[in-house]
Each structure stands twice: as structure tokens, then as C-alpha cells.
Design a protein around this motif. Structure first.
Motif, PDB file in Angstrom:
ATOM      1  N   ASN A  59       0.008  -7.127  -9.826  1.00 41.57           N
ATOM      2  CA  ASN A  59       1.138  -7.861 -10.403  1.00 41.57           C
ATOM      3  C   ASN A  59       2.306  -6.947 -10.744  1.00 41.57           C
ATOM      4  O   ASN A  59       3.447  -7.362 -10.731  1.00 41.57           O
ATOM      5  N   ASP A  60       2.029  -5.692 -11.080  1.00 38.26           N
ATOM      6  CA  ASP A  60       3.092  -4.775 -11.501  1.00 38.26           C
ATOM      7  C   ASP A  60       2.727  -3.338 -11.107  1.00 38.26           C
ATOM      8  O   ASP A  60       2.127  -2.598 -11.889  1.00 38.26           O
ATOM      9  N   PRO A  61       3.119  -2.936  -9.882  1.00 38.68           N
ATOM     10  CA  PRO A  61       2.725  -1.599  -9.390  1.00 38.68           C
ATOM     11  C   PRO A  61       3.206  -0.457 -10.279  1.00 38.68           C
ATOM     12  O   PRO A  61       2.590   0.606 -10.302  1.00 38.68           O
ATOM     13  N   LEU A  62       4.295  -0.682 -11.039  1.00 40.85           N
ATOM     14  CA  LEU A  62       4.799   0.408 -11.893  1.00 40.85           C
ATOM     15  C   LEU A  62       3.811   0.772 -12.998  1.00 40.85           C
ATOM     16  O   LEU A  62       3.896   1.848 -13.593  1.00 40.85           O
ATOM     17  N   LEU A  63       2.857  -0.121 -13.233  1.00 40.02           N
ATOM     18  CA  LEU A  63       1.798   0.190 -14.212  1.00 40.02           C
ATOM     19  C   LEU A  63       0.973   1.408 -13.797  1.00 40.02           C
ATOM     20  O   LEU A  63       0.322   2.033 -14.636  1.00 40.02           O
ATOM     21  N   ILE A  64       0.995   1.738 -12.511  1.00 34.59           N
ATOM     22  CA  ILE A  64       0.221   2.905 -12.032  1.00 34.59           C
ATOM     23  C   ILE A  64       0.593   4.141 -12.845  1.00 34.59           C
ATOM     24  O   ILE A  64      -0.262   4.903 -13.286  1.00 34.59           O
ATOM     25  N   THR A  65       1.889   4.313 -13.058  1.00 33.31           N
ATOM     26  CA  THR A  65       2.374   5.486 -13.766  1.00 33.31           C
ATOM     27  C   THR A  65       1.917   5.450 -15.227  1.00 33.31           C
ATOM     28  O   THR A  65       1.386   6.436 -15.750  1.00 33.31           O
ATOM     29  N   ARG A  66       2.099   4.302 -15.862  1.00 36.46           N
ATOM     30  CA  ARG A  66       1.769   4.209 -17.297  1.00 36.46           C
ATOM     31  C   ARG A  66       0.263   4.293 -17.537  1.00 36.46           C
ATOM     32  O   ARG A  66      -0.190   4.908 -18.492  1.00 36.46           O
TER      33      ARG A  66
ATOM     34  N   ILE B 295       0.842  -1.206   0.000  1.00 33.10           N
ATOM     35  CA  ILE B 295       0.000   0.000   0.000  1.00 33.10           C
ATOM     36  C   ILE B 295       0.873   1.251   0.000  1.00 33.10           C
ATOM     37  O   ILE B 295       0.596   2.224  -0.693  1.00 33.10           O
ATOM     38  N   LYS B 296       1.956   1.187   0.779  1.00 30.36           N
ATOM     39  CA  LYS B 296       2.866   2.346   0.838  1.00 30.36           C
ATOM     40  C   LYS B 296       3.437   2.632  -0.545  1.00 30.36           C
ATOM     41  O   LYS B 296       3.458   3.766  -1.009  1.00 30.36           O
ATOM     42  N   LYS B 297       3.884   1.578  -1.197  1.00 30.97           N
ATOM     43  CA  LYS B 297       4.483   1.748  -2.520  1.00 30.97           C
ATOM     44  C   LYS B 297       3.448   2.289  -3.520  1.00 30.97           C
ATOM     45  O   LYS B 297       3.723   3.211  -4.288  1.00 30.97           O
ATOM     46  N   MET B 298       2.236   1.724  -3.470  1.00 26.43           N
ATOM     47  CA  MET B 298       1.207   2.177  -4.419  1.00 26.43           C
ATOM     48  C   MET B 298       0.825   3.628  -4.157  1.00 26.43           C
ATOM     49  O   MET B 298       0.579   4.396  -5.090  1.00 26.43           O
ATOM     50  N   THR B 299       0.771   4.004  -2.889  1.00 21.27           N
ATOM     51  CA  THR B 299       0.410   5.391  -2.551  1.00 21.27           C
ATOM     52  C   THR B 299       1.451   6.347  -3.111  1.00 21.27           C
ATOM     53  O   THR B 299       1.118   7.379  -3.721  1.00 21.27           O
TER      54      THR B 299
END
Ligand code: 1GP
Length: 245
Positions: free
Chosen positions: A230-237, A32-36
Motif C-alpha cells: 500500500n505504501d512502498p515508502l514505508l520500506i525506508t521507515r 518491484i523496480k521501485k521496491m528494489t
């Protein structure tokens, strides 16, 4: 301004929104911290919180963390009455209008009404439509309803129109979390052409290209859960694609 008023205004102006769905059962606090952090940096529009089950009691902890570390509104997207929490900013009060299960049309709402009235949550009445995504999703099984077939956009249109006439403020078409196929763009286009309400689309969207296709077809808000677990970095894209970047 209320969350809804702002969404409506921006939807009318063609500004598309991205909602990151957090299923409390599938996350832990470090996640959650990372996603926030990623959502804050990307300019993600909403956190939706909810799932079809509730296997643990992390919901209050996750909401408290996000509220303490982000200005992004936290909106409950509850699978059941156990997922109510008055520390969020708002709630999609879902009526499953594609189904004929009275508990999910009105029964649970009656049980939740006193809690909701006491809370300070912004309540957003939402007509919720399940669309067949090619596999049996948890939500379809748990709700004991039959999703609208993906090639029957006229049923989706009439259902969404009825929801609007009944006074609902949003229409949410969902292929269900982990759907094999997302809601077809042709169905999105058809529904959007017949209603004036903001339209939320989710379920089975796994790439920025799929999100963009839904937006092009008329979606105002795109919801993604699984793919980001599965891939939190997708948040940005995803945020970039939906904001037209
Ligand atoms: C499910 O619309 C949401 O209710 C999101 O689905 O987890 O497949 O992204 P996914």
C-alpha cells in the motif's frame, strides 16, 4: 558465509533484521523496480518471496530482476510447490508445526526434495507457527489448520521448543498476511525466552512502531508485506525502525 550463519551470528549480537515480503500475485515489474531501489537505499536485509496462492507466473521474472539489481538476498517463502525457483539465494523450508496437516508438515517436502537437492538454494529448515490475528487469513484457510489462539502463549512456547528439538533452524511466528492483530509482544517475549533459535515475526505489522514493539519483545527478523504494497515508502521507515534508528 551462509545466510543462516550470518543471521544467527547477528541475532546473537542483537542486530535486528527487516525482511520485505513480496507476494508475486500482488505486484508488477514497475512496483518491484521501485521496491528494489528503496530497499537498496534503506539497507533492507532480505527479500522474502511467496504467497498463499499463485495466480500468475511473475515469480521468475521478479527474482531475476532483483538478483540483477541488488545484493540483498532473495529467500523463497513458498506457499506451495509451484513457488520453487532455483534462481533465489535460499529457501525457508517451512514445516507448519502449529497445524496437524501432514501435507504441510512433511508431504510437500517429500515432493520438493529432489528439486531442492539439485538446486543451489541454501535450505533453511523453519518451524512455522500460525497465530490467530483476529481474522481468517488466506494462509489459515489454505493450510486447513487452526492457528494458535493469541492468548495461549504456552502453546506457542511448547510448539517452538518442539521445533527446536526436532532440529529446525528458525522459528517463524506468523499472524498471516493482512492479519487484524500482529503476534502479541507478550507471546513473542515468552517464546524467545524459551528457545535459542532466531525468531521471525510477521503478519499484520503496519507501522514502524509495531515493528519496534516486536523487536523489543525479542523478534530477530520482522517481515512486512501488505503495508508496503500500500505504501512502498514505508520500506525506508520500517528498515530504520528495525535497525534501531
Ligand atoms: C505474511 O508474515 C507475512 O506471511 C507478512 O504479513 O502481509 O500482513 O505484512 P503482512
Amino acid at each position: 558465509m551462509t545466510i543462516y550463519r550470518q543471521l544467527q551470528r547477528e541475532a546473537n549480537a542483537g542486530k535486528k533484521k527487516f525482511a520485505l515480503l513480496i507476494d508475486p500475485d500482488k505486484n508488477n515489474l514497475p512496483g518491484i523496480k521501485k521496491m528494489t531501489e528503496l530497499a537498496n537505499a534503506a539497507g533492507t536485509d532480505y527479500f522474502f518471496m511467496g504467497g498463499s496462492l499463485l495466480l500468475n507466473d511473475h515469480l521468475p521474472e521478479f527474482i531475476a530482476y532483483i538478483r540483477g539489481h541488488s545484493n540483498i538476498p532473495v529467500i523463497l517463502f513458498p506457499g506451495n510447490n509451484l513457488q520453487l525457483n532455483d534462481k533465489a539465494n535460499g529457501i525457508l523450508l517451512l514445516s507448519l508445526i502449529s497445524g496437524r496437516n501432514p501435507e504441510l508438515l512433511i508431504g510437500r517436502h517429500v515432493i520438493s526434495a529432489p528439486f531442492l537437492k539439485k538446486s543451489k538454494l541454501e535450505i533453511i529448515p523453519t518451524g512455522y507457527l500460525l497465530i490467530d490475528g483476529g481474522n481468517t487469513t488466506t494462509v489459515a484457510y489454505m493450510s486447513n489448520t487452526t492457528p494458535i489462539p493469541a492468548n495461549k502463549s504456552e502453546i506457542a512456547v511448547c510448539t517452538a521448543m518442539a521445533g527446536e528439538m526436532l532440529g529446525m533452524k528458525l522459528i517463524y511466528m506468523d499472524a498471516g498476511s493482512g492479519a487484524r492483530q500482529p503476534v502479541p509482544p507478550a507471546m513473542i517475549e515468552h517464546v524467545k525466552s524459551q528457545i535459542r533459535l532466531p525468531l521471525i515475526i510477521g503478519g499484520g505489522i503496519t507501522t514502524p512502531e509495531m515493528a519496534w514493539a516486536a523487536v523489543q519483545a525479542g523478534a530477530d527478523v520482522i517481515v512486512v508485506g501488505n503495508a508496503i504494497e500500500n505504501d512502498p515508502l514505508l520500506i525506508t521507515r520500517m528498515t530504520k525502525a528495525i535497525h534501531g534508528g
